[in-house]
Design an enzyme around this catalytic site. Structure first.
Site, PDB file in Angstrom:
ATOM      1  CG  HIS A   1      -1.994   0.996   1.212  1.00 51.02           C
ATOM      2  ND1 HIS A   1      -3.217   0.771   1.803  1.00 51.02           N
ATOM      3  CD2 HIS A   1      -2.084   2.230   0.667  1.00 51.02           C
ATOM      4  CE1 HIS A   1      -3.994   1.828   1.634  1.00 51.02           C
ATOM      5  NE2 HIS A   1      -3.317   2.728   0.942  1.00 51.02           N
TER       6      HIS A   1
ATOM      7  CG  HIS B   1      -1.297   6.610  -1.907  1.00 56.23           C
ATOM      8  ND1 HIS B   1      -2.514   6.505  -2.551  1.00 56.23           N
ATOM      9  CD2 HIS B   1      -1.473   6.053  -0.686  1.00 56.23           C
ATOM     10  CE1 HIS B   1      -3.391   5.916  -1.753  1.00 56.23           C
ATOM     11  NE2 HIS B   1      -2.775   5.634  -0.603  1.00 56.23           N
TER      12      HIS B   1
ATOM     13  CG  ASN C   1      -5.421   7.614  -4.645  1.00 54.41           C
ATOM     14  OD1 ASN C   1      -4.386   6.984  -4.807  1.00 54.41           O
ATOM     15  ND2 ASN C   1      -5.692   8.275  -3.534  1.00 54.41           N
TER      16      ASN C   1
ATOM     17  CG  HIS D   1      -5.937   2.301   5.414  1.00 51.59           C
ATOM     18  ND1 HIS D   1      -7.294   2.116   5.519  1.00 51.59           N
ATOM     19  CD2 HIS D   1      -5.744   2.998   4.256  1.00 51.59           C
ATOM     20  CE1 HIS D   1      -7.905   2.680   4.496  1.00 51.59           C
ATOM     21  NE2 HIS D   1      -6.987   3.214   3.711  1.00 51.59           N
TER      22      HIS D   1
ATOM     23  CG  ASN E   1      -9.482   8.910   5.915  1.00 52.03           C
ATOM     24  OD1 ASN E   1      -9.979   8.523   6.963  1.00 52.03           O
ATOM     25  ND2 ASN E   1     -10.133   8.915   4.770  1.00 52.03           N
TER      26      ASN E   1
ATOM     27  CG  ASP F   1      -2.170   4.802   3.593  1.00 57.74           C
ATOM     28  OD1 ASP F   1      -2.127   5.052   2.361  1.00 57.74           O
ATOM     29  OD2 ASP F   1      -3.097   5.191   4.339  1.00 57.74           O
TER      30      ASP F   1
END
Length: 425
Positions: A60, A62, A94, A232, A278, A305
């Site tokens: 995970h 980004h 995303n 998460h 989040n 994350d």
């Protein structure tokens, strides 16, 4: 040819926990593991007094590429991964545009492959445009190199769409990663709903925001027989539901982040936006439940994350600052505290960063295991080496870490990907 000499090898896949040598061939694969290995002309890497682990695997991250490369891109994200000891990372969809097509998937795969610092496995979206209305072009994204599907950052609110997506993705053996967040409960919240949200006046996000969707997706996994991976996980109630589901044989797995293991919502009283993420940092009871869930196997793996943001995204009042923190470079020394505190053996901890995520990815024949014939993806770690985390520490373009100012012990000193050194101190 290379020989990693006299390193203490911890390889959970084979229950190896001893000093030995690793011979790496010219193709970047492990040729032999054993004592006193010899090969004429081989480069010798002295790992005496240090530990050798399989390359870490993060399900995970980004990388903001394409579309927000000023925060992070595939290259700097790979640099951050290598510094943290990660050789395989899975980037969420995303981006801008979102990864709901073969074109974007191929762009990410090819850019990472050309750079060659780590394996970057993209998630495609579950739904077209991440709008939650219709399932995405899953087959073409799998063909292009997608590892699975997630609308991470948004929940798939339509249960029928999620059901169909689960059934379809299971045909490819792809991971379905659930961002479990009911968008209607705690809408507009920025921190965990509890004592400290009341004390600070910041709008709260209750734990049921997460557990309501965890319960739903457990039921969908039970009904369809298709596996669900929970991203998460942060709330004790969610962990209880996942524990119960596993006991019933429902095919679910789950991850927890270093920040949810070691921080709680008392941190928000500083109004430091590096503590805004989040799901939010939750209560001390929830934090303890996360630790217990990892120890007893309810939470299968640790994932970062890693969510980079520019300084301008974070230097705002708490209500308007961006959600998210980086984590690739700090994950290993932070979670090594579980070993240092004697809560988890070193082998069990490394298993949750290597062998178990490889199994969830269904890539355990290639990665997460330092046995003969496998890729030579590995990290050499000095368990006694320490540093104080500062903004200068990061290879990432972004510096939004909740661990800045903390002193950590147990650092990667070299990372090898496909037998090549991609990071060293």
């Amino acid at each position: 040819m290379k020989i990693i000499r006299n390193g203490w090898l911890v390889n959970p896949a084979t229950a190896t926990d001893e000093v030995c040598d690793i011979l790496i061939n010219g193709e970047g694969r492990i040729q032999e593991v054993g004592k006193n290995l010899q090969h004429e002309g081989a480069d010798i890497i002295d790992a005496s007094g240090r530990h050798v682990f399989p390359g870490l695997i993060d399900l995970h991250v980004h990388f903001r590429d394409p579309g927000q490369e000023w925060k992070e891109d595939v290259h700097t994200g790979s640099d951050a991964a290598a510094k943290g000891g990660f050789t395989t990372v899975c980037c969420m969809a995303n981006t801008t545009p979102v990864n709901d097509s073969k074109t974007v998937t191929e762009y990410i795969v090819n850019k990472a492959r050309a750079y060659g610092k780590c394996d970057v496995l993209p998630f495609g979206t579950i739904t077209g445009g991440m709008k939650g209305e219709t399932i995405s072009a899953m087959a073409e994204m799998i063909e292009a190199g997608a590892i699975g599907f997630s609308d991470d950052g948004r929940n798939v609110n339509n249960s029928e769409v999620m059901r169909i997506a689960l059934e379809y993705a299971s045909m490819f053996g792809a991971i379905m990663a659930s961002h479990s967040e009911d968008p209607h409960v705690g809408h507009g919240g920025v921190v965990h709903e509890g004592r400290y949200s009341s004390q600070t006046g910041l709008k709260g996000i209750p734990d049921i925001t997460e557990s309501l969707i965890v319960a739903r997706d457990i039921e969908l996994a039970r009904y369809t027989g298709a596996p669900v991976h929970f991203c998460h996980v942060s709330a004790g109630r969610s962990i209880a539901l996942i524990r119960q589901a596993k006991a019933q044989g429902i095919p679910v797995t789950a991850e927890v982040t270093p920040h949810h293991l070691f921080l709680n919502d008392s941190a928000i009283t500083t109004f430091d936006t590096n503590f805004k993420m989040n799901p939010p940092l939750r209560s001390e009871e929830d934090r303890q439940a996360c630790v217990e869930g990892l120890l007893d196997g309810t939470l299968d793996i640790i994932a970062t994350d890693h969510a980079p943001h520019a300084i301008t995204d974070k230097e705002k009042d708490f209500d308007h600052a961006a959600f998210g923190v980086i984590g690739l470079e700090t994950a290993l020394p932070i979670v090594l505290r579980l070993y240092q505190q004697q809560k988890l053996s070193l082998s069990a901890l490394i298993e949750r960063l290597t062998w178990k995520p490889a199994q969830i990815l269904r890539r355990d024949r290639e990665i997460g295991d330092l046995s003969a014939g496998k890729w030579a993806d590995l990290v050499i770690v000095d368990l006694e080496r320490s540093t104080t985390i500062s903004t200068e520490y990061f290879a990432s373009k972004s510096k939004n870490s909740p661990f800045i100012g903390q002193t950590v012990k147990g650092l990667p000193v070299a990372t090898y990907f496909r037998g090549n050194c991609v990071y060293s101190v």
